[in-house]
Design an enzyme around this catalytic site. Sequence first.
Site, PDB file in Angstrom:
ATOM      1  N   HIS A   1       3.781 -22.918 -20.107  1.00 55.45           N
ATOM      2  CA  HIS A   1       4.424 -22.167 -18.998  1.00 55.45           C
ATOM      3  C   HIS A   1       3.897 -20.730 -18.917  1.00 55.45           C
ATOM      4  O   HIS A   1       4.571 -19.841 -18.404  1.00 55.45           O
ATOM      5  CB  HIS A   1       5.958 -22.067 -19.179  1.00 55.45           C
ATOM      6  CG  HIS A   1       6.690 -23.361 -19.082  1.00 55.45           C
ATOM      7  ND1 HIS A   1       7.811 -23.626 -19.849  1.00 55.45           N
ATOM      8  CD2 HIS A   1       6.494 -24.448 -18.320  1.00 55.45           C
ATOM      9  CE1 HIS A   1       8.273 -24.825 -19.564  1.00 55.45           C
ATOM     10  NE2 HIS A   1       7.483 -25.348 -18.634  1.00 55.45           N
TER      11      HIS A   1
ATOM     12  N   ASN B   1      -2.544 -28.317  -8.449  1.00 53.69           N
ATOM     13  CA  ASN B   1      -1.909 -28.762  -9.692  1.00 53.69           C
ATOM     14  C   ASN B   1      -2.032 -30.282  -9.718  1.00 53.69           C
ATOM     15  O   ASN B   1      -1.288 -30.992  -9.044  1.00 53.69           O
ATOM     16  CB  ASN B   1      -0.433 -28.321  -9.699  1.00 53.69           C
ATOM     17  CG  ASN B   1       0.243 -28.654 -11.008  1.00 53.69           C
ATOM     18  OD1 ASN B   1      -0.320 -29.370 -11.841  1.00 53.69           O
ATOM     19  ND2 ASN B   1       1.446 -28.157 -11.180  1.00 53.69           N
TER      20      ASN B   1
ATOM     21  N   ARG C   1      13.387 -33.606 -23.196  1.00 54.15           N
ATOM     22  CA  ARG C   1      12.753 -33.383 -24.505  1.00 54.15           C
ATOM     23  C   ARG C   1      13.768 -32.794 -25.479  1.00 54.15           C
ATOM     24  O   ARG C   1      14.596 -31.968 -25.097  1.00 54.15           O
ATOM     25  CB  ARG C   1      11.579 -32.415 -24.386  1.00 54.15           C
ATOM     26  CG  ARG C   1      10.433 -32.981 -23.586  1.00 54.15           C
ATOM     27  CD  ARG C   1       9.268 -32.003 -23.536  1.00 54.15           C
ATOM     28  NE  ARG C   1       8.585 -32.156 -22.270  1.00 54.15           N
ATOM     29  CZ  ARG C   1       8.179 -31.160 -21.491  1.00 54.15           C
ATOM     30  NH1 ARG C   1       8.345 -29.908 -21.865  1.00 54.15           N
ATOM     31  NH2 ARG C   1       7.587 -31.397 -20.353  1.00 54.15           N
TER      32      ARG C   1
ATOM     33  N   GLU D   1       4.367 -19.921  -9.696  1.00 51.96           N
ATOM     34  CA  GLU D   1       3.153 -20.169 -10.482  1.00 51.96           C
ATOM     35  C   GLU D   1       1.923 -20.271  -9.594  1.00 51.96           C
ATOM     36  O   GLU D   1       0.840 -19.833  -9.970  1.00 51.96           O
ATOM     37  CB  GLU D   1       3.344 -21.444 -11.325  1.00 51.96           C
ATOM     38  CG  GLU D   1       4.333 -21.209 -12.450  1.00 51.96           C
ATOM     39  CD  GLU D   1       4.845 -22.484 -13.091  1.00 51.96           C
ATOM     40  OE1 GLU D   1       5.754 -23.102 -12.510  1.00 51.96           O
ATOM     41  OE2 GLU D   1       4.349 -22.855 -14.158  1.00 51.96           O
TER      42      GLU D   1
ATOM     43  N   ARG E   1      -4.757 -25.520 -11.955  1.00 51.80           N
ATOM     44  CA  ARG E   1      -3.895 -25.319 -13.116  1.00 51.80           C
ATOM     45  C   ARG E   1      -4.404 -26.269 -14.204  1.00 51.80           C
ATOM     46  O   ARG E   1      -4.493 -27.478 -13.975  1.00 51.80           O
ATOM     47  CB  ARG E   1      -2.459 -25.669 -12.759  1.00 51.80           C
ATOM     48  CG  ARG E   1      -1.571 -25.611 -13.964  1.00 51.80           C
ATOM     49  CD  ARG E   1      -0.193 -26.135 -13.659  1.00 51.80           C
ATOM     50  NE  ARG E   1       0.605 -26.010 -14.870  1.00 51.80           N
ATOM     51  CZ  ARG E   1       1.620 -26.805 -15.162  1.00 51.80           C
ATOM     52  NH1 ARG E   1       1.980 -27.757 -14.341  1.00 51.80           N
ATOM     53  NH2 ARG E   1       2.281 -26.629 -16.277  1.00 51.80           N
TER      54      ARG E   1
END
Length: 397
Positions: free
Chosen positions: A180, A7, A241, A384, A91
């Site tokens: 996601h 990642n 956010r 993940e 990723r």
Amino acid sequence: MKILVINSGSSSIKYQMYEMPAEKVLAAGIIERIGEKQGHTRHSNVQGNTYSEDKPVAHHQEGFEIIARLLMDKQYGSIQQPEEVFAVSHRVVHGGELFRKTTLIDEAVKQKIKELFPLAPLHNPPNLTGIEVAQKVFFKAKQVAVFDTAFHQSMPEKAYRYAIPHSFYQEHGIRAYGMHGTSHRYVTNQAANYLQKPLEQTSLITLHLGNGCSMAAIRGGKCIDTTMGLSPLAGLMMGSRSGDIDPTVPYFMGTKLGMSFEEIDQLLNKKSGLTGLTGSNDLRDILKMSEGGDTQAQLALDMYTYRIKKYIGAYYAALGRVDALVFTAGVGENSSYVRWHACEGLENMGIRLDREKNECRASKIIELHSGQSPVKVLAIPTNEELEIARQSFELLK
Ligand code: AMP
């Protein structure tokens, strides 16, 4: 088959090496603050030998060389030579409409990832850097891309289109993509297994509540709607956010308050959400503040859980029937407060939490519903990296 999962962010590289199909983690680590004055490297292997060093790491190339060295180190490593890594799986955040599934990387794929830079200016460029450097360091390995957006490509057009003139979609790709996806896909499969139901017959609402937050409505293992949009800014309230906001607000900030596009973008992405309302993006701090009588912290918690509840209602309606709600990621796995308040009042929809069962942090799949709840409520730890390794293995085997 050894698969190295990568990642690669703008200033960090996280990695895990798996032995597949055994799904055994052979080594894992992170290199942080790449390009800054003080870099940091952490690494451990399957024997539990841990390496940690504070030293500047100039660029991603150097980062990957450190990873290769550590993977081959006598004390800390798990392999003898880079050729033992069969595949490096990356990723990649945005696959646009070009990538609906996990893909073997070649020059054309790299070019397409580059074409998608405008849709993910913060994420796709460092993802591509990771790919290019990994190709040099692990030159014998196959390179694979797993896209965050791919799982959501099954959404119907009525769910992903914005009600603006067609040309914005047709010429510029402006639509909802969702993020996601790897996490939503992983917990979907875990939930179907746990419920002992064929994936094709399950109907789920998945809630990925971490620093970034998104929900998805999933019918028969396929996403039919999700809260994030063109970018990860849409939908739920998050760590920093804003989530959904009237599009007039940025217009007002620009025209009446004289803020630049850049400043508005920073405000909505970095200084809003929990951070904007309380000064902290960490739910644990905010729970403490609220327990101490801080009314702003309480308001932030009320807003955060109220918005999740509204989307549970919306996705229940979209699906028509729900087998289970699935909570995952840092907040979803750990916060009994958020789960309780998000589900409170939904008893008539068949969603009934058990107060005692809900008081847990999920290190494995945990049931949170009461015995009479028609809709099951599960907390499932996401993984993940494992999902990326699984998908790459499926592609390569
Ligand atoms: P993630 O992005 O999935 O790593 O989630 C990170 C977030 O999870 C943190 O910012 C915290 O807000 C939240 N979190 C982690 N542990 C807990 C906990 N025990 N209780 C409440 N929130 C938690």
